[in-house]
Write a protein that holds these residues in place. Structure first.
Motif, PDB file in Angstrom:
ATOM      1  N   LEU A  93       0.836  -1.200   0.000  1.00 17.18           N
ATOM      2  CA  LEU A  93       0.000   0.000   0.000  1.00 17.18           C
ATOM      3  C   LEU A  93       0.871   1.249   0.000  1.00 17.18           C
ATOM      4  O   LEU A  93       2.005   1.229   0.462  1.00 17.18           O
ATOM      5  CB  LEU A  93      -0.930   0.020   1.219  1.00 17.18           C
ATOM      6  N   ASN A  94       0.320   2.331  -0.471  1.00 17.60           N
ATOM      7  CA  ASN A  94       1.030   3.606  -0.555  1.00 17.60           C
ATOM      8  C   ASN A  94       1.089   4.358   0.775  1.00 17.60           C
ATOM      9  O   ASN A  94       1.529   5.493   0.815  1.00 17.60           O
ATOM     10  CB  ASN A  94       0.355   4.505  -1.589  1.00 17.60           C
ATOM     11  N   GLY A  95       0.603   3.763   1.815  1.00 20.62           N
ATOM     12  CA  GLY A  95       0.606   4.414   3.124  1.00 20.62           C
ATOM     13  C   GLY A  95       0.383   3.377   4.205  1.00 20.62           C
ATOM     14  O   GLY A  95       0.277   2.187   3.933  1.00 20.62           O
ATOM     15  N   GLY A  96       0.295   3.842   5.420  1.00 22.25           N
ATOM     16  CA  GLY A  96       0.130   2.947   6.554  1.00 22.25           C
ATOM     17  C   GLY A  96      -1.310   2.535   6.762  1.00 22.25           C
ATOM     18  O   GLY A  96      -2.206   3.363   6.771  1.00 22.25           O
ATOM     19  N   ALA A  97      -1.506   1.265   6.906  1.00 17.53           N
ATOM     20  CA  ALA A  97      -2.820   0.726   7.240  1.00 17.53           C
ATOM     21  C   ALA A  97      -2.575  -0.439   8.189  1.00 17.53           C
ATOM     22  O   ALA A  97      -2.735  -1.597   7.843  1.00 17.53           O
ATOM     23  CB  ALA A  97      -3.570   0.283   5.991  1.00 17.53           C
ATOM     24  N   ASP A  98      -2.144  -0.109   9.398  1.00 20.08           N
ATOM     25  CA  ASP A  98      -1.855  -1.165  10.361  1.00 20.08           C
ATOM     26  C   ASP A  98      -3.014  -1.310  11.327  1.00 20.08           C
ATOM     27  O   ASP A  98      -3.899  -0.462  11.401  1.00 20.08           O
ATOM     28  CB  ASP A  98      -0.534  -0.922  11.086  1.00 20.08           C
ATOM     29  N   PHE A  99      -2.999  -2.412  12.078  1.00 23.06           N
ATOM     30  CA  PHE A  99      -4.109  -2.721  12.965  1.00 23.06           C
ATOM     31  C   PHE A  99      -3.624  -3.646  14.073  1.00 23.06           C
ATOM     32  O   PHE A  99      -2.616  -4.336  13.919  1.00 23.06           O
ATOM     33  CB  PHE A  99      -5.273  -3.353  12.185  1.00 23.06           C
ATOM     34  N   TYR A 100      -4.323  -3.615  15.198  1.00 18.43           N
ATOM     35  CA  TYR A 100      -3.934  -4.383  16.387  1.00 18.43           C
ATOM     36  C   TYR A 100      -5.127  -5.169  16.921  1.00 18.43           C
ATOM     37  O   TYR A 100      -6.268  -4.720  16.805  1.00 18.43           O
ATOM     38  CB  TYR A 100      -3.458  -3.440  17.497  1.00 18.43           C
ATOM     39  N   ALA A 101      -4.837  -6.328  17.535  1.00 14.25           N
ATOM     40  CA  ALA A 101      -5.889  -7.120  18.161  1.00 14.25           C
ATOM     41  C   ALA A 101      -5.266  -8.159  19.079  1.00 14.25           C
ATOM     42  O   ALA A 101      -4.071  -8.436  19.001  1.00 14.25           O
ATOM     43  CB  ALA A 101      -6.746  -7.795  17.103  1.00 14.25           C
ATOM     44  N   ARG A 102      -6.087  -8.731  19.933  1.00 11.16           N
ATOM     45  CA  ARG A 102      -5.607  -9.742  20.877  1.00 11.16           C
ATOM     46  C   ARG A 102      -5.867 -11.181  20.409  1.00 11.16           C
ATOM     47  O   ARG A 102      -5.318 -12.118  20.968  1.00 11.16           O
ATOM     48  CB  ARG A 102      -6.262  -9.528  22.244  1.00 11.16           C
ATOM     49  N   SER A 103      -6.697 -11.358  19.374  1.00 12.83           N
ATOM     50  CA  SER A 103      -6.976 -12.700  18.872  1.00 12.83           C
ATOM     51  C   SER A 103      -6.986 -12.670  17.346  1.00 12.83           C
ATOM     52  O   SER A 103      -7.070 -11.605  16.733  1.00 12.83           O
ATOM     53  CB  SER A 103      -8.329 -13.201  19.378  1.00 12.83           C
ATOM     54  N   VAL A 104      -6.944 -13.834  16.757  1.00 14.24           N
ATOM     55  CA  VAL A 104      -6.947 -13.929  15.296  1.00 14.24           C
ATOM     56  C   VAL A 104      -8.274 -13.419  14.738  1.00 14.24           C
ATOM     57  O   VAL A 104      -8.293 -12.673  13.756  1.00 14.24           O
ATOM     58  CB  VAL A 104      -6.668 -15.379  14.835  1.00 14.24           C
ATOM     59  N   ASP A 105      -9.376 -13.788  15.363  1.00 16.20           N
ATOM     60  CA  ASP A 105     -10.684 -13.307  14.880  1.00 16.20           C
ATOM     61  C   ASP A 105     -10.764 -11.783  14.938  1.00 16.20           C
ATOM     62  O   ASP A 105     -11.231 -11.143  13.995  1.00 16.20           O
ATOM     63  CB  ASP A 105     -11.825 -13.925  15.684  1.00 16.20           C
ATOM     64  N   GLU A 106     -10.308 -11.202  16.045  1.00 20.84           N
ATOM     65  CA  GLU A 106     -10.283  -9.736  16.169  1.00 20.84           C
ATOM     66  C   GLU A 106      -9.351  -9.126  15.133  1.00 20.84           C
ATOM     67  O   GLU A 106      -9.644  -8.071  14.573  1.00 20.84           O
ATOM     68  CB  GLU A 106      -9.790  -9.315  17.563  1.00 20.84           C
ATOM     69  N   LEU A 107      -8.227  -9.792  14.892  1.00 20.13           N
ATOM     70  CA  LEU A 107      -7.237  -9.300  13.930  1.00 20.13           C
ATOM     71  C   LEU A 107      -7.855  -9.205  12.538  1.00 20.13           C
ATOM     72  O   LEU A 107      -7.684  -8.201  11.837  1.00 20.13           O
ATOM     73  CB  LEU A 107      -6.032 -10.237  13.927  1.00 20.13           C
ATOM     74  N   LYS A 108      -8.595 -10.233  12.133  1.00 17.23           N
ATOM     75  CA  LYS A 108      -9.265 -10.212  10.833  1.00 17.23           C
ATOM     76  C   LYS A 108     -10.272  -9.068  10.757  1.00 17.23           C
ATOM     77  O   LYS A 108     -10.329  -8.345   9.762  1.00 17.23           O
ATOM     78  CB  LYS A 108      -9.957 -11.549  10.569  1.00 17.23           C
ATOM     79  N   LYS A 109     -11.044  -8.902  11.801  1.00 17.38           N
ATOM     80  CA  LYS A 109     -12.066  -7.846  11.842  1.00 17.38           C
ATOM     81  C   LYS A 109     -11.419  -6.459  11.791  1.00 17.38           C
ATOM     82  O   LYS A 109     -11.826  -5.587  11.020  1.00 17.38           O
ATOM     83  CB  LYS A 109     -12.904  -8.001  13.115  1.00 17.38           C
ATOM     84  N   GLU A 110     -10.392  -6.256  12.602  1.00 16.66           N
ATOM     85  CA  GLU A 110      -9.695  -4.964  12.626  1.00 16.66           C
ATOM     86  C   GLU A 110      -8.980  -4.697  11.297  1.00 16.66           C
ATOM     87  O   GLU A 110      -8.927  -3.563  10.833  1.00 16.66           O
ATOM     88  CB  GLU A 110      -8.701  -4.918  13.782  1.00 16.66           C
ATOM     89  N   GLY A 111      -8.425  -5.762  10.694  1.00 20.88           N
ATOM     90  CA  GLY A 111      -7.766  -5.622   9.404  1.00 20.88           C
ATOM     91  C   GLY A 111      -8.736  -5.186   8.323  1.00 20.88           C
ATOM     92  O   GLY A 111      -8.431  -4.307   7.510  1.00 20.88           O
ATOM     93  N   GLU A 112      -9.914  -5.802   8.289  1.00 21.00           N
ATOM     94  CA  GLU A 112     -10.939  -5.418   7.315  1.00 21.00           C
ATOM     95  C   GLU A 112     -11.312  -3.945   7.475  1.00 21.00           C
ATOM     96  O   GLU A 112     -11.441  -3.213   6.496  1.00 21.00           O
ATOM     97  CB  GLU A 112     -12.182  -6.293   7.470  1.00 21.00           C
ATOM     98  N   GLU A 113     -11.482  -3.522   8.709  1.00 22.80           N
ATOM     99  CA  GLU A 113     -11.855  -2.128   8.982  1.00 22.80           C
ATOM    100  C   GLU A 113     -10.735  -1.162   8.599  1.00 22.80           C
ATOM    101  O   GLU A 113     -10.975  -0.123   7.970  1.00 22.80           O
ATOM    102  CB  GLU A 113     -12.219  -1.965  10.464  1.00 22.80           C
ATOM    103  N   SER A 114      -9.513  -1.496   8.958  1.00 27.72           N
ATOM    104  CA  SER A 114      -8.368  -0.644   8.631  1.00 27.72           C
ATOM    105  C   SER A 114      -8.206  -0.507   7.124  1.00 27.72           C
ATOM    106  O   SER A 114      -7.988   0.591   6.602  1.00 27.72           O
ATOM    107  CB  SER A 114      -7.098  -1.228   9.253  1.00 27.72           C
ATOM    108  N   LEU A 115      -8.338  -1.618   6.408  1.00 29.24           N
ATOM    109  CA  LEU A 115      -8.215  -1.606   4.958  1.00 29.24           C
ATOM    110  C   LEU A 115      -9.328  -0.783   4.321  1.00 29.24           C
ATOM    111  O   LEU A 115      -9.092   0.018   3.412  1.00 29.24           O
ATOM    112  CB  LEU A 115      -8.225  -3.037   4.420  1.00 29.24           C
ATOM    113  N   ARG A 116     -10.550  -0.971   4.798  1.00 31.49           N
ATOM    114  CA  ARG A 116     -11.688  -0.219   4.264  1.00 31.49           C
ATOM    115  C   ARG A 116     -11.481   1.281   4.428  1.00 31.49           C
ATOM    116  O   ARG A 116     -11.648   2.062   3.489  1.00 31.49           O
ATOM    117  CB  ARG A 116     -12.990  -0.642   4.941  1.00 31.49           C
ATOM    118  N   ILE A 117     -11.074   1.703   5.617  1.00 29.78           N
ATOM    119  CA  ILE A 117     -10.841   3.125   5.887  1.00 29.78           C
ATOM    120  C   ILE A 117      -9.724   3.653   4.991  1.00 29.78           C
ATOM    121  O   ILE A 117      -9.846   4.723   4.393  1.00 29.78           O
ATOM    122  CB  ILE A 117     -10.515   3.348   7.379  1.00 29.78           C
ATOM    123  N   PHE A 118      -8.628   2.900   4.879  1.00 32.40           N
ATOM    124  CA  PHE A 118      -7.500   3.334   4.052  1.00 32.40           C
ATOM    125  C   PHE A 118      -7.933   3.528   2.604  1.00 32.40           C
ATOM    126  O   PHE A 118      -7.652   4.557   1.982  1.00 32.40           O
ATOM    127  CB  PHE A 118      -6.348   2.324   4.141  1.00 32.40           C
TER     128      PHE A 118
END
Length: 113
Positions: free
Chosen positions: A30-55
């Protein structure tokens, strides 16, 4: 081990931050930062989807290309011994150094696909 998580067709490198006891994901290419944090794999997927969508939404809104472009050129430094061995191996197989390196990259990519 390579820690890659695919989210909506995009790859993210996953690491663990022991200081905050959370997983961290960072999208590649990606041309910029789109990082995300979570405590579990399921949360990580959810946070990743949201971070990517916003980016991607912000890129569209601002008229910015969301993806890096790659020229296909890479500069690397080898020890003299490795350079010599690579030259000899390339000559022995009738390949250029460039062809040999591309073949090696293809093998690594297939192994981790």
């Amino acid at each position: 081990m390579i820690n890659i998580l695919k989210i909506d067709g995009h790859q993210a490198i996953i690491t663990f931050d022991p200081e905050i006891e959370m997983f961290r994901g960072e999208f590649t290419g990606l041309n910029g930062g789109a990082d995300f944090y979570a405590r579990s794999v399921d949360e990580l997927k959810k946070e990743g989807e949201e971070s990517l969508r916003i980016f991607l939404d912000e890129c569209r809104k601002d008229g910015i290309a969301p993806y890096k472009s790659f020229s296909g050129k890479v500069t690397t430094r080898l020890t003299p011994e490795r350079h010599q061995a690579l030259t000899i191996a390339a000559q022995a197989t009738g390949m250029s150094i460039n062809e040999m390196l591309n073949e090696g990259v293809d093998l690594v990519l297939k192994k981790h696909a």
